[in-house]
Design a protein around this motif. Structure first.
Motif, PDB file in Angstrom:
ATOM      1  N   GLY A 116       0.794  -1.222   0.000  1.00  0.00           N
ATOM      2  CA  GLY A 116       0.000   0.000   0.000  1.00  0.00           C
ATOM      3  C   GLY A 116       0.823   1.266   0.000  1.00  0.00           C
ATOM      4  O   GLY A 116       0.308   2.334   0.327  1.00  0.00           O
ATOM      5  N   HIS A 117       2.103   1.172  -0.389  1.00  0.00           N
ATOM      6  CA  HIS A 117       2.984   2.349  -0.405  1.00  0.00           C
ATOM      7  C   HIS A 117       3.549   2.540  -1.811  1.00  0.00           C
ATOM      8  O   HIS A 117       4.774   2.586  -2.008  1.00  0.00           O
ATOM      9  CB  HIS A 117       4.111   2.182   0.618  1.00  0.00           C
ATOM     10  CG  HIS A 117       3.628   1.983   2.025  1.00  0.00           C
ATOM     11  ND1 HIS A 117       3.128   3.013   2.785  1.00  0.00           N
ATOM     12  CD2 HIS A 117       3.531   0.862   2.780  1.00  0.00           C
ATOM     13  CE1 HIS A 117       2.760   2.540   3.979  1.00  0.00           C
ATOM     14  NE2 HIS A 117       2.990   1.237   3.992  1.00  0.00           N
ATOM     15  N   ALA A 118       2.661   2.660  -2.788  1.00  0.00           N
ATOM     16  CA  ALA A 118       3.098   2.779  -4.180  1.00  0.00           C
ATOM     17  C   ALA A 118       3.889   4.059  -4.437  1.00  0.00           C
ATOM     18  O   ALA A 118       4.800   4.078  -5.258  1.00  0.00           O
ATOM     19  CB  ALA A 118       1.893   2.716  -5.114  1.00  0.00           C
ATOM     20  N   SER A 119       3.564   5.146  -3.727  1.00  0.00           N
ATOM     21  CA  SER A 119       4.297   6.404  -3.923  1.00  0.00           C
ATOM     22  C   SER A 119       5.764   6.235  -3.559  1.00  0.00           C
ATOM     23  O   SER A 119       6.656   6.755  -4.249  1.00  0.00           O
ATOM     24  CB  SER A 119       3.676   7.518  -3.077  1.00  0.00           C
ATOM     25  OG  SER A 119       2.358   7.795  -3.485  1.00  0.00           O
ATOM     26  N   GLY A 157       6.193   1.370 -13.894  1.00  0.00           N
ATOM     27  CA  GLY A 157       4.893   1.512 -14.528  1.00  0.00           C
ATOM     28  C   GLY A 157       3.759   1.005 -13.654  1.00  0.00           C
ATOM     29  O   GLY A 157       2.723   1.656 -13.535  1.00  0.00           O
ATOM     30  N   VAL A 158       3.964  -0.151 -13.028  1.00  0.00           N
ATOM     31  CA  VAL A 158       2.920  -0.726 -12.175  1.00  0.00           C
ATOM     32  C   VAL A 158       2.676   0.167 -10.956  1.00  0.00           C
ATOM     33  O   VAL A 158       1.541   0.390 -10.551  1.00  0.00           O
ATOM     34  CB  VAL A 158       3.302  -2.154 -11.744  1.00  0.00           C
ATOM     35  CG1 VAL A 158       2.292  -2.706 -10.740  1.00  0.00           C
ATOM     36  CG2 VAL A 158       3.365  -3.072 -12.969  1.00  0.00           C
ATOM     37  N   ALA A 159       3.751   0.689 -10.368  1.00  0.00           N
ATOM     38  CA  ALA A 159       3.593   1.583  -9.214  1.00  0.00           C
ATOM     39  C   ALA A 159       2.865   2.864  -9.625  1.00  0.00           C
ATOM     40  O   ALA A 159       1.981   3.350  -8.905  1.00  0.00           O
ATOM     41  CB  ALA A 159       4.957   1.909  -8.609  1.00  0.00           C
ATOM     42  N   LEU A 160       3.209   3.407 -10.785  1.00  0.00           N
ATOM     43  CA  LEU A 160       2.506   4.600 -11.273  1.00  0.00           C
ATOM     44  C   LEU A 160       1.027   4.298 -11.513  1.00  0.00           C
ATOM     45  O   LEU A 160       0.165   5.158 -11.309  1.00  0.00           O
ATOM     46  CB  LEU A 160       3.146   5.094 -12.575  1.00  0.00           C
ATOM     47  CG  LEU A 160       4.482   5.819 -12.437  1.00  0.00           C
ATOM     48  CD1 LEU A 160       5.120   6.018 -13.805  1.00  0.00           C
ATOM     49  CD2 LEU A 160       4.294   7.166 -11.742  1.00  0.00           C
ATOM     50  N   GLY A 161       0.740   3.062 -11.924  1.00  0.00           N
ATOM     51  CA  GLY A 161      -0.643   2.668 -12.138  1.00  0.00           C
ATOM     52  C   GLY A 161      -1.474   2.709 -10.878  1.00  0.00           C
ATOM     53  O   GLY A 161      -2.703   2.787 -10.935  1.00  0.00           O
ATOM     54  N   ASN A 162      -0.821   2.664  -9.714  1.00  0.00           N
ATOM     55  CA  ASN A 162      -1.529   2.781  -8.442  1.00  0.00           C
ATOM     56  C   ASN A 162      -1.760   4.227  -8.032  1.00  0.00           C
ATOM     57  O   ASN A 162      -2.762   4.541  -7.387  1.00  0.00           O
ATOM     58  CB  ASN A 162      -0.740   2.078  -7.331  1.00  0.00           C
ATOM     59  CG  ASN A 162      -0.930   0.573  -7.355  1.00  0.00           C
ATOM     60  OD1 ASN A 162      -1.462   0.014  -8.300  1.00  0.00           O
ATOM     61  ND2 ASN A 162      -0.483  -0.097  -6.314  1.00  0.00           N
ATOM     62  N   VAL A 163      -0.828   5.110  -8.356  1.00  0.00           N
ATOM     63  CA  VAL A 163      -0.884   6.463  -7.802  1.00  0.00           C
ATOM     64  C   VAL A 163      -1.404   7.519  -8.777  1.00  0.00           C
ATOM     65  O   VAL A 163      -1.686   8.642  -8.361  1.00  0.00           O
ATOM     66  CB  VAL A 163       0.510   6.898  -7.290  1.00  0.00           C
ATOM     67  CG1 VAL A 163       1.033   5.922  -6.254  1.00  0.00           C
ATOM     68  CG2 VAL A 163       1.514   7.020  -8.438  1.00  0.00           C
ATOM     69  N   LEU A 164      -1.543   7.169 -10.061  1.00  0.00           N
ATOM     70  CA  LEU A 164      -2.015   8.151 -11.034  1.00  0.00           C
ATOM     71  C   LEU A 164      -3.531   8.087 -11.197  1.00  0.00           C
ATOM     72  O   LEU A 164      -4.125   7.013 -11.119  1.00  0.00           O
ATOM     73  CB  LEU A 164      -1.366   7.899 -12.404  1.00  0.00           C
ATOM     74  CG  LEU A 164       0.135   8.155 -12.512  1.00  0.00           C
ATOM     75  CD1 LEU A 164       0.625   7.778 -13.910  1.00  0.00           C
ATOM     76  CD2 LEU A 164       0.475   9.612 -12.209  1.00  0.00           C
ATOM     77  N   PRO A 165      -4.173   9.226 -11.453  1.00  0.00           N
ATOM     78  CA  PRO A 165      -5.609   9.222 -11.771  1.00  0.00           C
ATOM     79  C   PRO A 165      -5.831   8.625 -13.155  1.00  0.00           C
ATOM     80  O   PRO A 165      -4.897   8.493 -13.955  1.00  0.00           O
ATOM     81  CB  PRO A 165      -5.987  10.703 -11.723  1.00  0.00           C
ATOM     82  CG  PRO A 165      -4.717  11.433 -12.017  1.00  0.00           C
ATOM     83  CD  PRO A 165      -3.610  10.605 -11.423  1.00  0.00           C
ATOM     84  N   GLU A 166      -7.074   8.282 -13.451  1.00  0.00           N
ATOM     85  CA  GLU A 166      -7.388   7.553 -14.681  1.00  0.00           C
ATOM     86  C   GLU A 166      -6.921   8.263 -15.945  1.00  0.00           C
ATOM     87  O   GLU A 166      -6.461   7.614 -16.884  1.00  0.00           O
ATOM     88  CB  GLU A 166      -8.896   7.304 -14.755  1.00  0.00           C
ATOM     89  CG  GLU A 166      -9.378   6.271 -13.767  1.00  0.00           C
ATOM     90  CD  GLU A 166     -10.891   6.119 -13.776  1.00  0.00           C
ATOM     91  OE1 GLU A 166     -11.566   7.034 -14.293  1.00  0.00           O
ATOM     92  OE2 GLU A 166     -11.379   5.090 -13.283  1.00  0.00           O
ATOM     93  N   GLU A 167      -7.039   9.591 -15.979  1.00  0.00           N
ATOM     94  CA  GLU A 167      -6.684  10.311 -17.194  1.00  0.00           C
ATOM     95  C   GLU A 167      -5.180  10.254 -17.497  1.00  0.00           C
ATOM     96  O   GLU A 167      -4.748  10.615 -18.595  1.00  0.00           O
ATOM     97  CB  GLU A 167      -7.149  11.770 -17.114  1.00  0.00           C
ATOM     98  CG  GLU A 167      -6.496  12.595 -16.004  1.00  0.00           C
ATOM     99  CD  GLU A 167      -7.249  12.507 -14.686  1.00  0.00           C
ATOM    100  OE1 GLU A 167      -7.000  13.361 -13.827  1.00  0.00           O
ATOM    101  OE2 GLU A 167      -8.080  11.587 -14.523  1.00  0.00           O
ATOM    102  N   ARG A 168      -4.391   9.773 -16.540  1.00  0.00           N
ATOM    103  CA  ARG A 168      -2.943   9.688 -16.765  1.00  0.00           C
ATOM    104  C   ARG A 168      -2.427   8.252 -16.725  1.00  0.00           C
ATOM    105  O   ARG A 168      -1.221   8.029 -16.736  1.00  0.00           O
ATOM    106  CB  ARG A 168      -2.212  10.539 -15.713  1.00  0.00           C
ATOM    107  CG  ARG A 168      -2.498  12.035 -15.846  1.00  0.00           C
ATOM    108  CD  ARG A 168      -1.871  12.839 -14.731  1.00  0.00           C
ATOM    109  NE  ARG A 168      -0.435  12.662 -14.667  1.00  0.00           N
ATOM    110  CZ  ARG A 168       0.337  13.163 -13.695  1.00  0.00           C
ATOM    111  NH1 ARG A 168      -0.224  13.847 -12.705  1.00  0.00           N
ATOM    112  NH2 ARG A 168       1.636  12.968 -13.693  1.00  0.00           N
ATOM    113  N   LEU A 169      -3.319   7.281 -16.699  1.00  0.00           N
ATOM    114  CA  LEU A 169      -2.886   5.895 -16.588  1.00  0.00           C
ATOM    115  C   LEU A 169      -2.176   5.380 -17.837  1.00  0.00           C
ATOM    116  O   LEU A 169      -1.472   4.378 -17.778  1.00  0.00           O
ATOM    117  CB  LEU A 169      -4.081   4.993 -16.263  1.00  0.00           C
ATOM    118  CG  LEU A 169      -4.571   5.077 -14.820  1.00  0.00           C
ATOM    119  CD1 LEU A 169      -5.802   4.189 -14.630  1.00  0.00           C
ATOM    120  CD2 LEU A 169      -3.475   4.663 -13.836  1.00  0.00           C
TER     121      LEU A 169
END
Length: 382
Positions: A116-119, A157-169
C-alpha cells in the motif's frame, strides 16, 4: 533491419556474447564484436586506435594486452565493463554496486507497492531507471543491465498505475511497455510472460481493453508453469470482463477455479481476490442477479496476505452490487470505508471508481470522494 539494428545495439546481452565474455578471451571478444558490427580488422583497428596487423595478432593470441591502461581502453571502446578484461577499478566497482543496489531496489519497491505504499515505490525506482537508461544510452548494454532496466521500468509503470488518476494511466502503460522489447530479445518465456501480464493489466486500467486482452492471452500462453499461469489468469479475467467478453471471462474463471486447489495462493491468486474479480466481471457482462447472490453469501476468508489496495477494490465492487440491489445503506457503509482507505493509501483511480458508482445516488459520499481526488491532483501538480 530493425532486428539487426537492435542486435547491434544490444550485442553484449545475447547468450552467445555471455558465453564468450565468460572466457575472458580477448581474441574471441574482438572477433565477436567485428562479426556483430560487420567490421573488418582495419575498421576495428580505427575504433581501437591500432593498426590491422596488431588487431590480427590480438585476435590470434600472438600478442596480448598486459597493461591495465590498454585493457581499460579496449573495454571502453567496446562498451564493456572493465572487469571482463581483468581490470578492477573504482568505476567498475561502482557499476557492480549499482547492479546489486538496483536488484534490491526493485524487490523492495515491489514489496512497498503491495503493502500500500506505491508512492514510495515510485520514488525509489525513478532514479534507478534514470541511471540505468543513461548507461544504456552510453552504449553499455550488458545482459544484467538490460534485464534490470526492464524489470525497473515495469515496476515503475505498475507503481505509477496505483498512484495516477485515470486520465494519466496511459503513462503507466507506456512504462510497462518499455520492458517488452528487452524481454523478447532475451527469448525468456517466463520473463516475457511476466512483462506482458503487467503491461496488459496497465492497458486494462487505461481502458485500452482490446490490447489488454491480447497481451494477457499471450502472457498466459507463454507461462512456463502453473504458478506463472495462475499469476496471469486473474488479470486476463479482469480484462475480459472489462471488454464484456462473456465467453472468455467464464472460460478464464473456470480455469482459475481449477488451479486454486493446485497452486500456492499469492496476493492476487487467492479466493478473496478472485471473488472481487468474479463480481466485477459479472456486473460487466450483465449478470447482476448472480453478483447479488454472491455478495449475499459474503466474501471468502483470505487464505494469504492480501494487499491493502485489494480491500479498497473489493469494498467498491461490493458497493456497486449493493446499489444494483437497491441496498443504499449497505453500499454507503462499504463506500465510507473505501473512501477513507483510498485517501490514506493515495489511490486516485479507486476514488474515481467511487465517484462513478455514486453518480446518481449517495451524493454525500460522491462529494467527499471528489474533494479527496482534487486534493491528490493538486498535490501531484505541485
Amino acid at each position: 533491419m530493425a532486428r539487426r539494428a537492435q542486435h547491434v545495439l544490444w550485442h553484449w546481452a545475447t547468450p552467445q556474447a555471455e558465453a564468450i565474455l565468460a572466457t575472458r578471451d580477448l581474441g574471441a571478444i574482438l572477433r565477436f564484436h567485428r562479426t556483430v558490427h560487420s567490421m573488418n580488422q582495419t575498421e576495428l583497428g580505427r575504433l581501437l586506435g591500432y593498426d590491422k596487423t596488431y588487431v590480427s595478432h590480438l585476435e590470434l593470441g600472438k600478442r596480448s594486452l598486459d597493461d591495465i591502461g590498454s585493457r581499460r581502453h579496449v573495454a571502453e571502446c567496446l562498451r564493456l565493463p572493465p572487469h571482463v578484461l581483468g581490470v578492477t577499478d573504482p568505476a567498475d566497482t561502482d557499476h557492480r554496486a549499482m547492479l546489486q543496489f538496483g536488484e534490491s531496489t526493485v524487490r523492495l519497491a515491489e514489496i512497498a507497492r503491495q503493502s500500500g505504499h506505491a508512492s514510495e515505490a515510485v520514488a525509489e525506482l525513478w532514479p534507478l531507471v534514470a541511471r540505468l537508461e543513461a548507461r544504456v544510452e552510453d552504449g553499455h548494454t550488458e545482459r544484467d543491465v538490460l534485464h534490470l532496466l526492464a524489470r525497473a521500468r515495469v515496476g515503475l509503470g505498475v507503481a505509477l498505475g496505483n498512484v495516477l488518476p485515470e486520465e494519466r494511466l496511459s503513462t503507466a502503460a507506456r512504462w510497462t511497455s518499455k520492458g517488452i522489447d528487452v524481454a523478447r530479445y532475451f527469448d525468456d518465456p517466463a520473463f516475457t510472460s511476466y512483462v506482458l501480464r503487467m503491461h496488459g493489466n496497465e492497458l486494462r486500467k487505461a481502458r485500452i481493453h482490446g490490447a489488454a486482452v491480447e497481451r494477457l492471452r499471450h502472457a498466459v500462453a507463454l507461462a512456463p508453469s502453473q504458478e506463472a499461469r495462475a499469476a496471469a489468469l486473474p488479470l486476463l479475467a479482469r480484462a475480459a470482463g472489462a471488454l464484456r467478453n462473456r465467453p472468455l471471462f467464464d472460460e478464464v474463471m473456470q480455469e482459475t477455479d481449477r488451479l486454486l486447489n493446485q497452486t500456492e495462493h499469492t496476493s492476487l491468486f487467492n479466493p478473496y481476490a478472485l471473488h472481487e474479480i468474479r463480481l466485477r466481471g459479472l456486473i460487466s457482462t450483465g449478470r447482476i442477479d448472480v453478483a447479488i447472490q454472491l455478495v449475499e453469501q459474503g466474501s471468502p476468508t483470505p487464505t494469504t496476505t492480501v494487499a491493502p489496495q485489494w480491500r479498497v477494490i473489493e469494498l467498491i465492487t461490493v458497493a456497486q452490487v449493493r446499489l444494483a440491489a437497491d441496498d443504499c445503506c449497505g453500499a454507503a457503509q462499504s463506500l465510507h470505508t473505501a473512501v477513507d482507505e483510498a485517501v490514506r493509501q493515495r489511490l486516485p483511480h479507486q476514488l474515481q471508481r467511487i465517484v462513478r458508482a455514486t453518480h446518481h445516488r449517495l451524493p454525500e459520499i460522491r462529494e467527499v470522494a471528489d474533494h479527496a481526488l482534487d486534493r491528490i491532483r493538486q498535490e501531484m501538480a505541485a
